[in-house]
Scaffold this motif. Structure first.
Motif, PDB file in Angstrom:
ATOM      1  N   ALA A  50      38.113  61.018  -5.500  1.00 15.07           N
ATOM      2  CA  ALA A  50      38.600  60.765  -6.571  1.00 15.07           C
ATOM      3  C   ALA A  50      39.299  58.973  -6.320  1.00 15.07           C
ATOM      4  N   PHE A  51      39.015  58.538  -7.636  1.00 19.07           N
ATOM      5  CA  PHE A  51      39.169  57.018  -7.415  1.00 19.07           C
ATOM      6  C   PHE A  51      40.615  56.492  -7.854  1.00 19.07           C
ATOM      7  N   VAL A  52      40.942  55.847  -6.717  1.00 17.57           N
ATOM      8  CA  VAL A  52      42.463  55.747  -6.650  1.00 17.57           C
ATOM      9  C   VAL A  52      42.999  53.869  -7.211  1.00 17.57           C
ATOM     10  N   LYS A  53      43.954  54.261  -8.071  1.00 16.03           N
ATOM     11  CA  LYS A  53      43.754  52.767  -8.349  1.00 16.03           C
ATOM     12  C   LYS A  53      45.322  51.992  -8.310  1.00 16.03           C
ATOM     13  N   VAL A  54      45.234  50.746  -7.308  1.00 15.84           N
ATOM     14  CA  VAL A  54      46.336  51.030  -6.932  1.00 15.84           C
ATOM     15  C   VAL A  54      46.912  49.296  -7.749  1.00 15.84           C
ATOM     16  N   PRO A  55      48.015  49.451  -8.353  1.00 11.92           N
ATOM     17  CA  PRO A  55      48.601  48.424  -8.616  1.00 11.92           C
ATOM     18  C   PRO A  55      48.287  47.197  -8.508  1.00 11.92           C
ATOM     19  N   ILE A  56      48.630  46.380  -7.725  1.00 12.60           N
ATOM     20  CA  ILE A  56      47.746  45.799  -6.923  1.00 12.60           C
ATOM     21  C   ILE A  56      47.702  45.413  -5.568  1.00 12.60           C
ATOM     22  N   SER A  57      47.022  44.667  -5.637  1.00 12.10           N
ATOM     23  CA  SER A  57      45.850  44.659  -4.621  1.00 12.10           C
ATOM     24  C   SER A  57      46.449  42.815  -3.314  1.00 12.10           C
TER      25      SER A  57
ATOM     26  N   MET B 253      37.279  57.518  -3.263  1.00 11.72           N
ATOM     27  CA  MET B 253      37.199  58.629  -2.283  1.00 11.72           C
ATOM     28  C   MET B 253      36.918  59.800  -1.839  1.00 11.72           C
ATOM     29  N   TYR B 254      36.543  60.297  -0.836  1.00 14.10           N
ATOM     30  CA  TYR B 254      36.108  61.336  -0.825  1.00 14.10           C
ATOM     31  C   TYR B 254      37.537  61.927   0.245  1.00 14.10           C
ATOM     32  N   LYS B 255      37.775  63.303   0.372  1.00  7.66           N
ATOM     33  CA  LYS B 255      38.118  64.114   1.483  1.00  7.66           C
ATOM     34  C   LYS B 255      37.730  65.141   1.648  1.00  7.66           C
ATOM     35  N   THR B 256      37.583  66.086   2.090  1.00 10.51           N
ATOM     36  CA  THR B 256      37.788  67.710   2.846  1.00 10.51           C
ATOM     37  C   THR B 256      38.829  67.876   3.106  1.00 10.51           C
ATOM     38  N   ALA B 257      38.506  69.608   3.247  1.00 12.17           N
ATOM     39  CA  ALA B 257      39.505  70.280   4.159  1.00 12.17           C
ATOM     40  C   ALA B 257      39.160  71.848   4.681  1.00 12.17           C
ATOM     41  N   VAL B 258      39.614  71.835   5.933  1.00 12.42           N
ATOM     42  CA  VAL B 258      38.981  73.136   5.623  1.00 12.42           C
ATOM     43  C   VAL B 258      39.448  74.158   5.798  1.00 12.42           C
ATOM     44  N   VAL B 259      39.544  75.555   4.810  1.00 10.49           N
ATOM     45  CA  VAL B 259      40.313  76.411   4.287  1.00 10.49           C
ATOM     46  C   VAL B 259      40.023  77.826   5.322  1.00 10.49           C
TER      47      VAL B 259
END
Length: 127
Positions: A23-30, A1-7
């Motif tokens: 980031a790589f988001v590891k979900v416990p259960i999908s 996952m890739y996210k951006t923000a303008v400052v």
């Protein structure tokens, strides 16, 4: 996952800049799909399936907890890959008809996700 923000800053040379986070988001259960849509015709059985996959290293254990659609459908849990992947099969009862919503809750052994709530929408029409 890739996210951006303008400052926005008060710096006269660089008043705005963009910051990115990957980031790589590891979900416990999908769950695939996330809910059940069971459409059918009265006096005929229709089945839909949800796949539950463990995202942690600990083997997953599932136990039926609660459902509010007992008179409308049945379900069964199949362990496809021990402690890793399960399939839950939902089948309407032949005598059931109409539209209704409900859920099935499954208890797990994961502290991160102690209950899986599966939403169920059923539409059974007369022939």
């Amino acid at each position: 996952m890739y996210k951006t923000a303008v400052v926005n800053t008060n710096d006269p040379i660089q008043a705005r800049f963009t910051v990115g986070v990957r980031a790589f988001v590891k979900v416990p259960i999908s769950l695939k799909p996330r809910y059940v849509l069971l459409k059918g015709v009265k006096d005929r059985q229709t089945t839909r399936t949800i796949e539950i996959t463990a995202g942690l290293d600990t083997p997953l254990e599932l136990e039926p907890a609660e459902s509010n659609l007992g008179g409308m459908l049945t379900y069964r849990i199949e362990e496809v890959e021990e402690g890793r992947m399960f399939k839950v099969y939902f089948t309407n009862l032949p005598e059931a008809s109409g539209s209704f919503r409900g859920y099935l809750n499954l208890k797990t052994n994961y502290q991160e996700m102690p209950v899986i709530n599966i939403r169920i929408n059923v539409r059974i029409q007369s022939p």
